[in-house]
Design a protein around this motif. Structure first.
Motif, PDB file in Angstrom:
ATOM      1  N   LYS A   2      48.632 -28.151 -61.030  1.00  5.38           N
ATOM      2  CA  LYS A   2      47.690 -28.253 -61.818  1.00  5.38           C
ATOM      3  C   LYS A   2      47.195 -26.790 -62.676  1.00  5.38           C
ATOM      4  O   LYS A   2      47.268 -25.867 -62.008  1.00  5.38           O
ATOM      5  N   CYS A   3      46.893 -26.974 -63.983  1.00  5.51           N
ATOM      6  CA  CYS A   3      46.407 -25.723 -64.508  1.00  5.51           C
ATOM      7  C   CYS A   3      45.523 -26.079 -65.637  1.00  5.51           C
ATOM      8  O   CYS A   3      45.542 -27.511 -66.217  1.00  5.51           O
ATOM      9  N   VAL A   4      44.741 -25.342 -66.127  1.00  5.74           N
ATOM     10  CA  VAL A   4      43.912 -25.506 -67.212  1.00  5.74           C
ATOM     11  C   VAL A   4      44.000 -24.426 -68.089  1.00  5.74           C
ATOM     12  O   VAL A   4      43.897 -23.246 -67.657  1.00  5.74           O
ATOM     13  N   GLU A   5      43.390 -24.656 -69.666  1.00  3.60           N
ATOM     14  CA  GLU A   5      43.407 -23.396 -70.570  1.00  3.60           C
ATOM     15  C   GLU A   5      42.028 -23.408 -70.711  1.00  3.60           C
ATOM     16  O   GLU A   5      41.341 -24.581 -71.194  1.00  3.60           O
ATOM     17  N   LYS A   6      40.975 -22.328 -70.730  1.00  6.03           N
ATOM     18  CA  LYS A   6      39.839 -22.227 -71.232  1.00  6.03           C
ATOM     19  C   LYS A   6      39.477 -20.905 -72.094  1.00  6.03           C
ATOM     20  O   LYS A   6      40.114 -20.104 -71.810  1.00  6.03           O
ATOM     21  N   THR A  10      33.925 -13.774 -72.698  1.00  9.24           N
ATOM     22  CA  THR A  10      34.882 -12.787 -71.791  1.00  9.24           C
ATOM     23  C   THR A  10      35.850 -13.535 -71.138  1.00  9.24           C
ATOM     24  O   THR A  10      36.012 -14.848 -70.808  1.00  9.24           O
ATOM     25  N   VAL A  11      36.767 -13.004 -70.717  1.00 11.24           N
ATOM     26  CA  VAL A  11      37.999 -13.463 -69.701  1.00 11.24           C
ATOM     27  C   VAL A  11      37.305 -13.890 -68.435  1.00 11.24           C
ATOM     28  O   VAL A  11      37.659 -14.880 -67.916  1.00 11.24           O
ATOM     29  N   ASP A  12      36.269 -12.966 -67.752  1.00  6.67           N
ATOM     30  CA  ASP A  12      35.815 -13.426 -66.571  1.00  6.67           C
ATOM     31  C   ASP A  12      35.154 -14.899 -66.738  1.00  6.67           C
ATOM     32  O   ASP A  12      35.076 -15.717 -65.878  1.00  6.67           O
ATOM     33  N   GLU A  13      34.333 -15.056 -67.944  1.00  2.00           N
ATOM     34  CA  GLU A  13      33.583 -16.306 -68.008  1.00  2.00           C
ATOM     35  C   GLU A  13      34.706 -17.421 -68.143  1.00  2.00           C
ATOM     36  O   GLU A  13      34.372 -18.461 -67.521  1.00  2.00           O
ATOM     37  N   ALA A  14      35.679 -17.173 -68.848  1.00  2.00           N
ATOM     38  CA  ALA A  14      36.753 -17.908 -69.377  1.00  2.00           C
ATOM     39  C   ALA A  14      37.263 -18.688 -67.888  1.00  2.00           C
ATOM     40  O   ALA A  14      37.518 -19.855 -67.534  1.00  2.00           O
ATOM     41  N   VAL A  15      37.411 -17.699 -67.070  1.00  2.00           N
ATOM     42  CA  VAL A  15      38.146 -17.959 -65.565  1.00  2.00           C
ATOM     43  C   VAL A  15      37.140 -18.589 -64.807  1.00  2.00           C
ATOM     44  O   VAL A  15      37.562 -19.527 -63.970  1.00  2.00           O
ATOM     45  N   GLU A  16      35.860 -18.155 -64.722  1.00  2.00           N
ATOM     46  CA  GLU A  16      35.053 -19.071 -64.032  1.00  2.00           C
ATOM     47  C   GLU A  16      34.602 -20.518 -64.385  1.00  2.00           C
ATOM     48  O   GLU A  16      34.629 -21.377 -63.632  1.00  2.00           O
ATOM     49  N   ILE A  17      34.856 -20.603 -65.587  1.00  2.00           N
ATOM     50  CA  ILE A  17      34.639 -22.026 -66.027  1.00  2.00           C
ATOM     51  C   ILE A  17      35.953 -22.942 -65.769  1.00  2.00           C
ATOM     52  O   ILE A  17      36.077 -24.022 -65.269  1.00  2.00           O
ATOM     53  N   LEU A  34      45.735 -15.407 -72.130  1.00  2.00           N
ATOM     54  CA  LEU A  34      46.441 -15.901 -73.171  1.00  2.00           C
ATOM     55  C   LEU A  34      45.875 -14.792 -74.454  1.00  2.00           C
ATOM     56  O   LEU A  34      46.805 -14.681 -75.337  1.00  2.00           O
ATOM     57  N   GLU A  35      44.563 -14.637 -74.624  1.00  2.00           N
ATOM     58  CA  GLU A  35      43.986 -13.976 -75.708  1.00  2.00           C
ATOM     59  C   GLU A  35      43.001 -13.174 -75.055  1.00  2.00           C
ATOM     60  O   GLU A  35      41.984 -13.641 -74.426  1.00  2.00           O
ATOM     61  N   GLU A  36      42.844 -11.749 -75.722  1.00  2.00           N
ATOM     62  CA  GLU A  36      41.775 -11.126 -75.375  1.00  2.00           C
ATOM     63  C   GLU A  36      40.729 -11.081 -76.438  1.00  2.00           C
ATOM     64  O   GLU A  36      41.140 -11.651 -77.349  1.00  2.00           O
ATOM     65  N   PRO A  37      39.432 -11.186 -75.882  1.00  2.00           N
ATOM     66  CA  PRO A  37      38.367 -11.360 -77.054  1.00  2.00           C
ATOM     67  C   PRO A  37      38.265 -10.275 -77.959  1.00  2.00           C
ATOM     68  O   PRO A  37      38.659  -9.038 -77.771  1.00  2.00           O
ATOM     69  N   THR A  38      38.099 -10.619 -79.225  1.00  2.00           N
ATOM     70  CA  THR A  38      38.006  -9.596 -80.187  1.00  2.00           C
ATOM     71  C   THR A  38      36.671  -9.722 -81.020  1.00  2.00           C
ATOM     72  O   THR A  38      36.157 -10.895 -80.993  1.00  2.00           O
ATOM     73  N   LYS A  39      36.119  -8.802 -81.557  1.00  2.00           N
ATOM     74  CA  LYS A  39      34.788  -8.684 -82.308  1.00  2.00           C
ATOM     75  C   LYS A  39      34.997  -8.867 -83.699  1.00  2.00           C
ATOM     76  O   LYS A  39      35.900  -8.426 -84.258  1.00  2.00           O
ATOM     77  N   GLY A  40      34.356  -9.570 -84.253  1.00  2.00           N
ATOM     78  CA  GLY A  40      34.234  -9.594 -85.854  1.00  2.00           C
ATOM     79  C   GLY A  40      33.795  -8.583 -86.497  1.00  2.00           C
ATOM     80  O   GLY A  40      33.279  -7.488 -85.914  1.00  2.00           O
ATOM     81  N   LEU A  41      33.933  -8.502 -87.831  1.00  2.00           N
ATOM     82  CA  LEU A  41      33.417  -7.621 -88.910  1.00  2.00           C
ATOM     83  C   LEU A  41      32.093  -7.092 -88.403  1.00  2.00           C
ATOM     84  O   LEU A  41      30.981  -8.284 -88.260  1.00  2.00           O
ATOM     85  N   PHE A  42      31.726  -6.161 -88.318  1.00  2.00           N
ATOM     86  CA  PHE A  42      30.256  -5.666 -87.836  1.00  2.00           C
ATOM     87  C   PHE A  42      29.875  -6.314 -86.749  1.00  2.00           C
ATOM     88  O   PHE A  42      28.541  -6.462 -86.472  1.00  2.00           O
ATOM     89  N   GLY A  43      30.786  -6.723 -85.850  1.00  2.00           N
ATOM     90  CA  GLY A  43      30.200  -7.651 -84.778  1.00  2.00           C
ATOM     91  C   GLY A  43      29.790  -9.044 -84.811  1.00  2.00           C
ATOM     92  O   GLY A  43      29.112  -9.553 -83.985  1.00  2.00           O
ATOM     93  N   LEU A  44      29.867  -9.397 -85.967  1.00  2.00           N
ATOM     94  CA  LEU A  44      29.540 -10.692 -86.528  1.00  2.00           C
ATOM     95  C   LEU A  44      30.418 -11.710 -86.761  1.00  2.00           C
ATOM     96  O   LEU A  44      30.340 -12.911 -86.495  1.00  2.00           O
TER      97      LEU A  44
END
Length: 206
Positions: A2-6, A10-17, A34-44
């Motif tokens: 059994k495995c899921v991708e979410k 944040t990583v912690d939130e994805a793991v919790e889901i 699989l992927e670290e979160p990244t911030k967009g331009l000016f954080g938006l």
């Protein structure tokens, strides 16, 4: 497996889901980011969420415990299951009220359950582990009863000067009888017959 991708902020939130969906806790899974979160331009704009793969661990111990929990739940039995594990075996101690139904006549139901759990838990694993089940310390109490029986019947065989034949027992119980009497100099024991009717004979030495 059994495995899921979410995905989540944040990583912690994805793991919790993922854990909620699998109905598991962290010690029962392997987590791959699989992927670290990244911030967009000016954080938006243009940011990316975190993405994880959460995989349920598989080993004989976890599989056996899950099977036991499912059986207890199906039988509406409220129990506490504790495990003791080493490199060779896993012993599960099951405690709770009204568990006589799981023991059966002279432990026959318990032995059958243990056999089935061994088959299921070790399936498709290269390294097998011996799984032992006990309920409310039944096996220890049974061993004490068998030892007392062995001593009493050994004295009887010696006093009467003839063999005493015990009722059929499984290999584990026969081993307890043989071991209990192996140091007696006045009698000896042996088994005869075919399973499941194999029995012990206690014989006086001439």
């Amino acid at each position: 497996m059994k495995c899921v991708e979410k995905s989540a902020k944040t990583v912690d939130e994805a793991v919790e889901i993922a854990l909620r969906e699998l109905n598991l806790n962290k010690d029962q899974v392997e987590i791959e980011i699989l992927e670290e979160p990244t911030k967009g331009l000016f954080g938006l704009l243009g940011g990316k969420p975190a993405k994880v793969k959460v995989i349920k661990k598989e080993n004989p111990s976890l599989r056996a415990k899950e099977l036991l929990e499912n059986i207890m739940r199906a039988m509406n039995l409220k129990v506490e299951i504790n495990a003791e594990e080493n490199d060779e075996k896993i012993k599960f101690n099951i405690n709770g009220p009204d568990l006589g139904i799981l023991i059966g006549r002279r432990g026959e139901t318990l032995d059958a359950l243990q056999y089935l759990v061994n088959l299921s838990a070790n399936k498709n694993f290269e390294k097998r582990k011996r799984i032992l089940l006990d309920i409310e310390n039944y096996r220890k109490r049974r061993e004490e009863t068998l030892r007392k029986l062995a001593y009493r019947l050994a004295d009887k065989a010696k006093q009467r000067g003839r063999n005493v034949v015990l009722e059929p027992m499984n290999s584990m119980e026969r081993r307890i009888i043989h071991t209990a009497l192996q140091d007696r100099a006045d009698i000896y024991t042996f088994s005869e017959g075919d399973e499941p009717y194999r029995k012990i004979i206690i014989s006086p030495k001439k």
